[in-house]
Scaffold this motif. Structure first.
Motif, short mmCIF file in Angstrom:
data_model
loop_
_atom_site.label_atom_id
_atom_site.label_comp_id
_atom_site.label_asym_id
_atom_site.label_seq_id
_atom_site.Cartn_x
_atom_site.Cartn_y
_atom_site.Cartn_z
N MET A 165 -6.36 -1.80 3.85
CA MET A 165 -6.44 -0.82 3.42
C MET A 165 -7.49 0.06 4.95
O MET A 165 -8.74 -1.13 4.34
CB MET A 165 -6.98 0.03 1.50
N GLY A 166 -7.92 1.49 4.25
CA GLY A 166 -9.05 1.56 4.55
C GLY A 166 -10.87 0.92 4.30
O GLY A 166 -10.60 0.61 3.03
N ASP A 209 -8.46 7.58 3.03
CA ASP A 209 -7.71 7.17 4.09
C ASP A 209 -6.39 8.37 2.64
O ASP A 209 -5.80 9.23 3.31
CB ASP A 209 -6.65 5.76 3.30
N ALA A 243 0.22 8.08 1.72
CA ALA A 243 -1.49 7.06 0.99
C ALA A 243 -1.26 5.37 0.60
O ALA A 243 -2.03 5.12 0.10
CB ALA A 243 -2.24 7.83 1.12
N SER A 269 -2.49 1.78 5.29
CA SER A 269 -3.21 2.27 5.55
C SER A 269 -2.95 2.16 6.82
O SER A 269 -2.78 0.77 7.29
CB SER A 269 -4.62 1.93 5.76
N TRP A 295 -14.00 3.49 9.98
CA TRP A 295 -12.34 3.00 9.86
C TRP A 295 -12.26 1.56 9.89
O TRP A 295 -12.83 1.54 11.11
CB TRP A 295 -11.51 4.41 10.25
#
Length: 187
Positions: free
Chosen positions: A1-2, A8, A46, A49, A89
């Motif tokens: 995940m970001g 995201d 979502a 990511s 990011w």
């Protein structure tokens, strides 16, 4: 995940909007981006990511720079963005960290990006995001090999490489991370 789950989710929504605006199915986008339909579906929901390489492919298909795409999921333009407010990011797969230094705006003609690539990390962009973009990569720390259309360029701190958008591969040679500024200029 970001780094930011809400970001995201906004990114996933914007990617889905771009596809729908063009009237494309997931299958059509998958064919154009050379990415599996299931991966694209998970990104648009979502659930995952996207990696830097995947975002690069999608930006190429949609005719956007990565900074412009990321700016589109943020609030309206401002003239000053404090360091702690700059959009960051992270590619969870490679550890690549990308900071949008320039204040975000959809009509940017130039933008500054800070990149941090951990030692040993390797990211290949197999197609240009937008052909003809001018890039200036200025290495601050570490050792970086940037391969452009098959030609490798080894950079040391202080070196600056100018190139136009092309296929490229970033490889951090270690022992520490490679930290650089990338200035991207519209044609």
């Amino acid at each position: 995940m970001g780094i930011d789950t809400a970001a995201d989710e906004r990114l996933a929504q914007r990617l889905a909007e771009l596809r729908i605006e063009r009237g494309w199915t997931l299958e059509e986008l998958a064919r154009q981006a050379d990415v599996s339909r299931s991966t694209l579906s998970r990104v648009e929901r979502a659930e995952v990511s996207p990696t830097a390489a995947l975002l690069g492919r999608l930006c190429g298909v949609y005719g956007r720079t990565m900074s412009r795409l990321l700016a589109e999921v943020e609030a309206g333009p401002v003239p000053l963005v404090r360091a702690e407010e700059q959009q960051v990011w992270r590619d969870g797969t490679t550890g690549f960290v990308r900071r949008s230094v320039s204040p975000p705006h959809g009509s940017l003609h130039a933008e500054i990006i800070e990149g941090r690539l951990p030692a040993g990390a390797d990211i290949a962009y197999d197609r240009p995001c937008l052909p003809g973009r001018e890039h200036h990569l200025w290495l601050f720390e570490g050792a970086l090999e940037l391969t452009l259309d098959g030609e490798a360029h080894r950079l040391a701190p202080g070196d600056c490489l100018r190139y136009t958008s092309t296929t490229c591969r970033f490889r951090s040679l270690g022992p520490g991370e490679a930290r650089y500024a990338l200035v991207v200029v519209e044609p």
